[in-house]
Write a protein that holds these residues in place. Structure first.
Motif, PDB file in Angstrom:
ATOM      1  N   SER A 207      45.115 -32.807  10.191  1.00  0.00           N
ATOM      2  CA  SER A 207      44.034 -31.827  10.157  1.00  0.00           C
ATOM      3  C   SER A 207      42.795 -32.313   9.418  1.00  0.00           C
ATOM      4  O   SER A 207      42.903 -33.030   8.421  1.00  0.00           O
ATOM      5  CB  SER A 207      44.602 -30.562   9.513  1.00  0.00           C
ATOM      6  N   HIS A 208      41.631 -31.953   9.923  1.00  0.00           N
ATOM      7  CA  HIS A 208      40.360 -32.227   9.248  1.00  0.00           C
ATOM      8  C   HIS A 208      39.516 -30.960   9.211  1.00  0.00           C
ATOM      9  O   HIS A 208      39.572 -30.142  10.127  1.00  0.00           O
ATOM     10  CB  HIS A 208      39.563 -33.312   9.979  1.00  0.00           C
ATOM     11  N   GLU A 209      38.719 -30.868   8.145  1.00  0.00           N
ATOM     12  CA  GLU A 209      37.751 -29.776   8.065  1.00  0.00           C
ATOM     13  C   GLU A 209      36.354 -30.352   8.153  1.00  0.00           C
ATOM     14  O   GLU A 209      36.142 -31.523   7.810  1.00  0.00           O
ATOM     15  CB  GLU A 209      37.888 -29.048   6.726  1.00  0.00           C
ATOM     16  N   PHE A 210      35.432 -29.516   8.591  1.00  0.00           N
ATOM     17  CA  PHE A 210      34.023 -29.891   8.591  1.00  0.00           C
ATOM     18  C   PHE A 210      33.368 -29.024   7.537  1.00  0.00           C
ATOM     19  O   PHE A 210      33.422 -27.794   7.618  1.00  0.00           O
ATOM     20  CB  PHE A 210      33.415 -29.706   9.982  1.00  0.00           C
ATOM     21  N   ALA A 211      32.819 -29.674   6.518  1.00  0.00           N
ATOM     22  CA  ALA A 211      32.300 -28.934   5.372  1.00  0.00           C
ATOM     23  C   ALA A 211      30.808 -29.168   5.242  1.00  0.00           C
ATOM     24  O   ALA A 211      30.344 -30.307   5.267  1.00  0.00           O
ATOM     25  CB  ALA A 211      33.016 -29.381   4.104  1.00  0.00           C
ATOM     26  N   VAL A 212      30.082 -28.063   5.121  1.00  0.00           N
ATOM     27  CA  VAL A 212      28.642 -28.133   4.887  1.00  0.00           C
ATOM     28  C   VAL A 212      28.455 -28.181   3.371  1.00  0.00           C
ATOM     29  O   VAL A 212      28.980 -27.329   2.651  1.00  0.00           O
ATOM     30  CB  VAL A 212      27.959 -26.885   5.495  1.00  0.00           C
ATOM     31  N   LEU A 213      27.743 -29.191   2.895  1.00  0.00           N
ATOM     32  CA  LEU A 213      27.597 -29.330   1.446  1.00  0.00           C
ATOM     33  C   LEU A 213      26.588 -28.316   0.920  1.00  0.00           C
ATOM     34  O   LEU A 213      25.447 -28.266   1.362  1.00  0.00           O
ATOM     35  CB  LEU A 213      27.141 -30.752   1.108  1.00  0.00           C
ATOM     36  N   ALA A 214      27.042 -27.465   0.002  1.00  0.00           N
ATOM     37  CA  ALA A 214      26.168 -26.454  -0.600  1.00  0.00           C
ATOM     38  C   ALA A 214      26.840 -25.948  -1.870  1.00  0.00           C
ATOM     39  O   ALA A 214      28.067 -25.794  -1.900  1.00  0.00           O
ATOM     40  CB  ALA A 214      25.942 -25.283   0.359  1.00  0.00           C
ATOM     41  N   ASP A 215      26.027 -25.676  -2.896  1.00  0.00           N
ATOM     42  CA  ASP A 215      26.588 -25.247  -4.180  1.00  0.00           C
ATOM     43  C   ASP A 215      27.389 -23.960  -4.068  1.00  0.00           C
ATOM     44  O   ASP A 215      28.304 -23.727  -4.848  1.00  0.00           O
ATOM     45  CB  ASP A 215      25.466 -25.040  -5.207  1.00  0.00           C
ATOM     46  N   SER A 216      27.045 -23.117  -3.097  1.00  0.00           N
ATOM     47  CA  SER A 216      27.756 -21.854  -2.964  1.00  0.00           C
ATOM     48  C   SER A 216      29.091 -22.016  -2.247  1.00  0.00           C
ATOM     49  O   SER A 216      29.817 -21.037  -2.084  1.00  0.00           O
ATOM     50  CB  SER A 216      26.884 -20.874  -2.184  1.00  0.00           C
ATOM     51  N   GLU A 218      32.970 -22.681  -1.271  1.00  0.00           N
ATOM     52  CA  GLU A 218      34.166 -22.266  -2.002  1.00  0.00           C
ATOM     53  C   GLU A 218      35.176 -23.401  -2.139  1.00  0.00           C
ATOM     54  O   GLU A 218      36.182 -23.267  -2.803  1.00  0.00           O
ATOM     55  CB  GLU A 218      34.826 -21.076  -1.294  1.00  0.00           C
ATOM     56  N   ASP A 219      34.916 -24.520  -1.449  1.00  0.00           N
ATOM     57  CA  ASP A 219      35.852 -25.647  -1.509  1.00  0.00           C
ATOM     58  C   ASP A 219      35.237 -26.797  -2.287  1.00  0.00           C
ATOM     59  O   ASP A 219      34.030 -26.977  -2.297  1.00  0.00           O
ATOM     60  CB  ASP A 219      36.151 -26.160  -0.091  1.00  0.00           C
ATOM     61  N   ASP A 220      36.114 -27.596  -2.926  1.00  0.00           N
ATOM     62  CA  ASP A 220      35.645 -28.816  -3.561  1.00  0.00           C
ATOM     63  C   ASP A 220      35.927 -29.973  -2.626  1.00  0.00           C
ATOM     64  O   ASP A 220      37.046 -30.120  -2.125  1.00  0.00           O
ATOM     65  CB  ASP A 220      36.383 -29.046  -4.882  1.00  0.00           C
ATOM     66  N   ILE A 221      34.903 -30.792  -2.387  1.00  0.00           N
ATOM     67  CA  ILE A 221      35.048 -31.932  -1.503  1.00  0.00           C
ATOM     68  C   ILE A 221      34.925 -33.196  -2.342  1.00  0.00           C
ATOM     69  O   ILE A 221      33.954 -33.353  -3.081  1.00  0.00           O
ATOM     70  CB  ILE A 221      33.901 -31.953  -0.445  1.00  0.00           C
ATOM     71  N   GLY A 222      35.916 -34.071  -2.233  1.00  0.00           N
ATOM     72  CA  GLY A 222      35.831 -35.363  -2.915  1.00  0.00           C
ATOM     73  C   GLY A 222      35.437 -36.394  -1.881  1.00  0.00           C
ATOM     74  O   GLY A 222      36.024 -36.425  -0.800  1.00  0.00           O
ATOM     75  N   GLU A 397      35.267 -51.029  -4.635  1.00  0.00           N
ATOM     76  CA  GLU A 397      34.568 -50.597  -5.856  1.00  0.00           C
ATOM     77  C   GLU A 397      34.039 -49.163  -5.820  1.00  0.00           C
ATOM     78  O   GLU A 397      33.406 -48.725  -6.768  1.00  0.00           O
ATOM     79  CB  GLU A 397      33.449 -51.589  -6.226  1.00  0.00           C
ATOM     80  N   GLY A 398      34.328 -48.426  -4.716  1.00  0.00           N
ATOM     81  CA  GLY A 398      33.774 -47.071  -4.592  1.00  0.00           C
ATOM     82  C   GLY A 398      34.329 -46.099  -5.634  1.00  0.00           C
ATOM     83  O   GLY A 398      35.454 -46.244  -6.108  1.00  0.00           O
ATOM     84  N   LYS A 399      33.499 -45.133  -5.966  1.00  0.00           N
ATOM     85  CA  LYS A 399      33.936 -44.104  -6.918  1.00  0.00           C
ATOM     86  C   LYS A 399      33.762 -42.722  -6.288  1.00  0.00           C
ATOM     87  O   LYS A 399      32.925 -42.519  -5.421  1.00  0.00           O
ATOM     88  CB  LYS A 399      33.080 -44.168  -8.188  1.00  0.00           C
ATOM     89  N   TYR A 400      34.594 -41.772  -6.754  1.00  0.00           N
ATOM     90  CA  TYR A 400      34.535 -40.419  -6.208  1.00  0.00           C
ATOM     91  C   TYR A 400      33.318 -39.645  -6.693  1.00  0.00           C
ATOM     92  O   TYR A 400      32.951 -39.706  -7.861  1.00  0.00           O
ATOM     93  CB  TYR A 400      35.776 -39.623  -6.625  1.00  0.00           C
ATOM     94  N   GLN A 401      32.740 -38.907  -5.772  1.00  0.00           N
ATOM     95  CA  GLN A 401      31.760 -37.868  -6.050  1.00  0.00           C
ATOM     96  C   GLN A 401      32.464 -36.569  -5.686  1.00  0.00           C
ATOM     97  O   GLN A 401      33.291 -36.563  -4.781  1.00  0.00           O
ATOM     98  CB  GLN A 401      30.586 -38.000  -5.075  1.00  0.00           C
ATOM     99  N   VAL A 402      32.138 -35.490  -6.366  1.00  0.00           N
ATOM    100  CA  VAL A 402      32.719 -34.207  -5.971  1.00  0.00           C
ATOM    101  C   VAL A 402      31.580 -33.219  -5.751  1.00  0.00           C
ATOM    102  O   VAL A 402      30.684 -33.105  -6.591  1.00  0.00           O
ATOM    103  CB  VAL A 402      33.702 -33.678  -7.041  1.00  0.00           C
ATOM    104  N   LYS A 403      31.576 -32.564  -4.606  1.00  0.00           N
ATOM    105  CA  LYS A 403      30.554 -31.540  -4.330  1.00  0.00           C
ATOM    106  C   LYS A 403      31.212 -30.319  -3.716  1.00  0.00           C
ATOM    107  O   LYS A 403      32.304 -30.407  -3.168  1.00  0.00           O
ATOM    108  CB  LYS A 403      29.502 -32.076  -3.349  1.00  0.00           C
ATOM    109  N   ARG A 404      30.517 -29.195  -3.786  1.00  0.00           N
ATOM    110  CA  ARG A 404      31.031 -27.979  -3.179  1.00  0.00           C
ATOM    111  C   ARG A 404      30.732 -27.982  -1.687  1.00  0.00           C
ATOM    112  O   ARG A 404      29.690 -28.489  -1.263  1.00  0.00           O
ATOM    113  CB  ARG A 404      30.379 -26.734  -3.794  1.00  0.00           C
ATOM    114  N   GLY A 405      31.644 -27.436  -0.901  1.00  0.00           N
ATOM    115  CA  GLY A 405      31.442 -27.406   0.539  1.00  0.00           C
ATOM    116  C   GLY A 405      31.838 -26.065   1.140  1.00  0.00           C
ATOM    117  O   GLY A 405      32.688 -25.355   0.610  1.00  0.00           O
ATOM    118  N   ILE A 406      31.172 -25.720   2.231  1.00  0.00           N
ATOM    119  CA  ILE A 406      31.517 -24.512   2.999  1.00  0.00           C
ATOM    120  C   ILE A 406      32.261 -24.986   4.238  1.00  0.00           C
ATOM    121  O   ILE A 406      31.710 -25.763   5.026  1.00  0.00           O
ATOM    122  CB  ILE A 406      30.246 -23.765   3.452  1.00  0.00           C
TER     123      ILE A 406
END
Ligand code: ATP
Ligand code: MG
Length: 569
Positions: A207-216, A218-222, A397-406
């Protein structure tokens, strides 16, 4: 369309309960009105936007061979009993009875209905694969409906289902779907990520989700900024530790008094050790009882990963009451040494030596603990939640970023979960009967429109991406009762209609200020402002909503430039 004839009840104030900007702006722009909690009426301007989203979805679904259907929203309970979801789905399922006391539900999703159709009509491998989709109203009695139509109880969803002879063919359609979803969200003008996801209540294997990045969101995307790997944070993989050589002289196991020191910070401070040398033991509960999960003190246990590792039905942190019922467990002093529960440990623990754990008695910890020598681990695995800056497991060498996603879309390979239970079978080339392999694919239509506002707005209102805008152009006369102004407005309007550009002519008698405010609020990408002064000098004003930049252009020549200006937006 003329503004005076269109029902666009704009408001100055946002509704008191609106927490996110898209909810506020959709209400203020006269797009939606709440009827009951999580249940909304869609007004003309709102419907124009939803229809644009739907049209983009339709085109992309048809492109990959999807065929549109329209299924009932009321579904008989018997079908849900066959799939065993009548009991499993819980309170989100709105159950109703008809006058004969027969049980039904209002469909939160349509796997059962579509599987029932296909099992009746499709018998042979020759009729497979088939991709069916619909755009239809769903009802889910969400615990916390909020954010307007972003998390409603009644909402529009595009749901597609595919049926195949084998897993390989399912994967083929799955990847076509993923591509179609990318196209859809790109065409909607969204900044999104395709993320690895858990398959949740629907079940299945992939399974995959499609997440729109936005501060509002409800999901955390790494996601990794270097290689592009992205995952729902609850599943984002952590990099296994580098192999470590055990110390030549491991410390002995020693019990130390730690009165009142329960948290990692307290114990680390008291023993003067870094948090990473303290091992946390978390007690969780599943259908078979209690289990223990171990992570380093500077890490957090991830119950979704642990549940997947164990392969249990459900897994939740055990409450204090369940812990105190188990002899030998003391909150704050739990540890794996001498513990009579199955122990699962994060792979980092494998590389750890001379660490500290609770001693399973009040006010005491062990120091010098070693895995294997002092306790046994039932299984090691990736059990922690990654955080910003953690190394990416998929590149060097990549590092994680975490952002909120819809979450706007979700695709699954279901396997034979529904087809086996509901006997959706086909005959293969040899005449042998097999269960069909299924995929299912959803997009929230209203949520996509709301997510577009979350990403595209300013303090004056909505800034629609061109493809979702209810109208592409708004013509604003300074004074529509002036004959020349009216004449220019009508000429531009008619010409734009002719060449297929959706435009709105603000023919209201209101002051210019009011009309400009409304135009900004409802977010039409291009404003054409026509006043007697400019017009007498052979000019009209063109203003881009997004940048607020305006310029004077020669009239009437400018009319033919409009398609080009829109393209450049
Ligand atoms: P969520 O985790 O946000 O509750 P879900 O995982 O239950 O969503 P799916 O069953 O995957 O949702 O549904 C497919 C799509 O339908 C979602 O990706 C989302 O865009 C949309 N959707 C789901 N629930 C809602 C809702 N309550 N309101 C609006 N759209 C929704
Ligand atoms: Mg989902």
């Amino acid at each position: 369309m003329h503004f005076s004839k269109l029902f666009i009840p704009t408001l100055k104030e946002s509704p008191a309960d609106a927490e996110v900007i898209s909810h506020k702006l959709m209400v203020r722009a006269g797009m939606i009105r709440q009827l009951a909690s999580g249940i909304y009426s869609i007004l003309p301007l709102g419907l124009r936007v939803l229809r644009k989203v739907e049209q983009i979805i339709r085109e992309e679904m048809n492109q990959i061979g999807g065929q549109e259907v329209f299924l009932p929203s009321i579904q008989p309970a018997e079908l849900w009993m066959e799939s065993k979801r009548w009991d499993f789905y819980g309170k989100e399922l709105l159950r109703i009875k008809d006058r004969h006391n027969r049980e039904f539900c209002y469909g939160p999703t349509h796997e059962e209905v579509i599987t029932d159709i296909v099992r009746r009509e499709i018998k042979s491998y020759r009729q497979l694969p088939v991709i069916l989709y619909q755009i239809q109203t769903k009802f889910r009695d969400e615990v916390r409906p909020r954010f307007g139509i972003m998390r409603g109880r009644e909402f529009m969803m595009k749901d597609a289902y595919s049926f195949h002879a084998d897993e390989e063919d399912t994967r083929h359609t799955y990847s076509q779907m993923a591509k179609a979803y990318s196209n859809i969200f790109k065409r909607c003008g969204l900044d999104f990520k395709q993320v690895q996801a858990d398959s949740g209540t629907i079940g299945g294997s992939f399974s995959h989700e499609f997440a729109v990045l936005a501060d509002s969101g409800e999901d955390d995307i790494g996601f990794c900024e270097s290689c592009g790997y992205a995952s729902n944070l609850e599943l984002a993989g952590s990099k296994p530790p580098a192999a470590s050589t055990p110390p030549a002289a491991p410390q002995d196991l020693k019990e130390v008094e730690t009165p009142g020191k329960k948290s990692v910070e307290e114990v680390a401070g008291f023993l003067n050790l870094p948090a990473r040398q303290i091992v946390k033991t978390i007690i969780l509960e599943n259908e078979n009882g209690l289990v223990a999960g171990l992570v380093r003190g500077d890490h957090e246990i991830n119950p979704v990963k642990l549940k997947n590792l164990i392969g249990c039905e459900w897994l939740l942190p055990a409450g204090e009451e369940a812990i105190s019922r188990h002899p030998g467990l003391h909150c704050g002093y739990v540890g794996p040494v001498g513990l009579d529960l199955p122990v699962y440990a994060d792979h980092e623990i494998f590389a750890l030596h001379d660490f500290v754990t609770g001693a399973n008695k009040p006010s005491a910890h062990f120091t010098g603990v070693q895995v294997e020598r002092d306790f046994k681990v039932k299984q090691f695995g990736d059990l922690r939640t990654v955080k910003v800056g953690d190394p990416c497991p998929h590149c060097e060498e990549g590092k994680y970023q975490v952002k909120r996603g819809i979450e706007v879309g979700h695709i699954f390979i279901l396997g034979t979960k529904y087809s086996s239970l509901m006997k959706a079978v086909y005959l293969d080339q040899q005449g042998k009967e097999s269960a069909m392999v299924m995929g299912c694919y959803g997009i929230g239509v209203g949520r996509t429109a709301a997510a577009a506002i979350e990403q595209n707005h300013d303090d004056r209102g909505i800034v629609w991406p061109l493809n979702l805008a209810p109208f592409q152009v708004i013509i604003i006369p300074v004074n529509y009762s002036d004959d020349e102004v009216k004449n220019a407005c009508d000429t531009i309007y008619d010409r734009l209609q002719e060449i297929g550009i959706d435009s709105l002519l603000d023919d209201r008698a209101d002051r210019l200020g009011v009309k400009l405010k409304d135009a900004d609020l409802i977010g039409i990408p291009l404003q054409i402002i026509i006043g007697p002064k400019n017009l007498s000098a052979g000019q009209i004003e063109i203003k881009i909503r997004k940048t607020n930049e305006s310029e004077l252009r020669p009239y009437p020549q400018v009319i033919e430039d409009i398609p080009g200006i829109l393209k450049g937006l």
